[in-house]
Write an enzyme that holds these catalytic residues in place. Sequence first.
Site, PDB file in Angstrom:
ATOM      1  N   GLY A 139       0.822  -1.201   0.000  1.00  0.00           N
ATOM      2  CA  GLY A 139       0.000   0.000   0.000  1.00  0.00           C
ATOM      3  C   GLY A 139       0.855   1.249   0.000  1.00  0.00           C
ATOM      4  N   GLY A 172       1.220   3.979   4.071  1.00  0.00           N
ATOM      5  CA  GLY A 172       2.244   3.160   3.437  1.00  0.00           C
ATOM      6  C   GLY A 172       3.429   3.966   2.940  1.00  0.00           C
ATOM      7  N   ARG A 227     -20.860  12.183  11.658  1.00  0.00           N
ATOM      8  CA  ARG A 227     -21.362  11.636  10.407  1.00  0.00           C
ATOM      9  C   ARG A 227     -22.484  10.624  10.601  1.00  0.00           C
ATOM     10  NH1 ARG A 227     -15.521  10.905   7.282  1.00  0.00           N
ATOM     11  NH2 ARG A 227     -15.183  13.137   6.953  1.00  0.00           N
ATOM     12  N   SER A 260      -8.949  10.721   9.459  1.00  0.00           N
ATOM     13  CA  SER A 260      -8.392   9.593   8.701  1.00  0.00           C
ATOM     14  C   SER A 260      -6.990   9.920   8.211  1.00  0.00           C
ATOM     15  CB  SER A 260      -9.301   9.237   7.521  1.00  0.00           C
ATOM     16  OG  SER A 260      -9.472  10.350   6.666  1.00  0.00           O
TER      17      SER A 260
END
Length: 639
Positions: free
Chosen positions: A41, A46, A331, A441
Amino acid sequence: MITLNAKIPDGPLEEKWTRYKNSARLVSPANKKKLDIIIVGTGLSGAGAASSLGELGYNIKIFCYQDSPRRAHSVAAQGGINAAKNYKNDGDSTFRLFYDMIKGGDFRAREANVYRAAEVSNLVIDHYSALGVPFAREYGGTLDTRSFGGVQVSRTFYSKGQTGQQCLLGAYSSLNRQIKAGTVTMFPRREMLDIVLIDGKARGIITRNLITGAIERHTAHAVILATGGYGTVFYLSTLAVNSNASAAWKAYRKGAAFANPSFVQIHPTSIPQLNDFQSKLTLMSESLRNDGRVWVPKQKGDTRKANDIPEEDRDYYLERRYPAFGNLVPRDVASRAAKERCDAGFGVGKTGLAVNLDFRDAIKKQGKKAIEEKYGNLFEMYKAITNIDPYDEPMRIYPAGHYTMGGLWVDYELMTTIPGLFAIGESNFSDHGANRLGASSLMQAAGDGYFIIPYTITNYLAGEIRTQRIEPDRSEFDEAEKAVRERIKRLLSIKGKQTASSFHKRLGKIMWDHCGMVRNGDGLQKALSLIHELRNEFWNDLIIPGSDEELNQELEKAGRVADFIDLAELMVTDALDRKESCGAHFREESQTSDGEAKRNDDDFAYVAAWEFKGEDNRPQLHKEHLKFEFVELKERSYK
């Protein structure tokens, strides 16, 4: 049988990471040159891990199935990246960011990991600024921030509506520096098809060259998965079409526990489905809810154009229901509220499955130029897709499958239950509980890659310096390659009539209808039955044109869809087992009198870690009980 040991350091919350770093074993520069690490990744986690570990002196081999690391799905994150710098002087702090993440995740995450993510967040911003990421700036030159859902401070750093792309370009530049230096070797257009274990430790991977079809063996002293999430199990999602769960699923089948698989976030701000031929949905950044107001008509079936509906006939339902947070509720709350309004008959558009996101008031107050500077590319993208100009009339949005909080179980060191196999970024479960706060994230992925895994993997590799370089001709690699070839042969030999995409589309509808925004026991039981039927049909009526000795995207899809079908069964099993509502996991049988999620802390305050026990056996549930020593476990409220 696996054993869960989170390896959480002792001591006060704010000292755990420092104590860990001070006590972790080290590897000398000379010994680092003898150690090989595989990274699968090339997104923020990554690429960050590869560039950091390469610069430390390890020999890194990094893989992606795209033609370039720049195509990793991190590029799609739009709205921003969190950090607790408190530039606005509005009361933010590391602890407040930690608390917002714990609360936003509905108290289903591990305290120590979440605090560490908040703690390294400031380092991430400094690092990306040094790499040249063009974050928005105030008039005086200091970095600007805005708010995201579930918080009452302004801590989100951004670059218009393309923050993920700009951060990925920064990460790509640092990765390329190490590729040129010779510490990192890049393998594009490879798909990982299996993990190879030797004496119980991860020692390599089997890949397929997606251009030539060649099956390849790659060895290492440790393997890091940075392969993202599995939101495309819904078929229609905000993720790239090729995003998949196969790498994590291969690890699960080899003994890595899969944690909280049913915790999947539904993003409230997606462009609604336009037709039956779409293969994905398009995300409109959560940042738009800073200035856009969400509303529906007060009258059911109101056919007037949005601009013709006067103020007194508009229901700003998020502001009405959640006055403390308004349009910036988390969310999961915003998604369920939109679904409730549409199900009740107040939705807009031809299908009635949409709500308005209106910038009229913000444009009047700030001017069109100010809104364009913040969100210009998002507005352009929306207009290109829908032919509606959001400067002139409201956007239409509806929830869609997005981020996965579930993933491979990892301990404090980000190691799975397989020694030597690590999972970072969205591929692990560790930081977001049952719901992820917006803009966390990129923060977690970059933090894991740049500032956490370089310490924790070194602690593991210190015990491997006497291990000679792994040779690819060992029997374990023979067995793994044989299993990979047999599976490919089996897929090609079915010669049925239905494509992999057609099965994926049907699976997505099963999951969306029964394991999406809202779940209940009957629906989940039905989903299990439908998944079993679909699996049987898949393995008897799949068609794959071409061969395995060439570029064959239908073969790629088929392998991923087969894994999605199996993962979907585990997701539904997990959702059935968790008889409570928490965050994005909303069981209709468990809700408060006003329709909010109702947790059951006495019975379900744990991480559900599932162990693979064979294709024909139910997976075994292991529980990591969550202890809340530094925050009060209480009902989540945004009112």
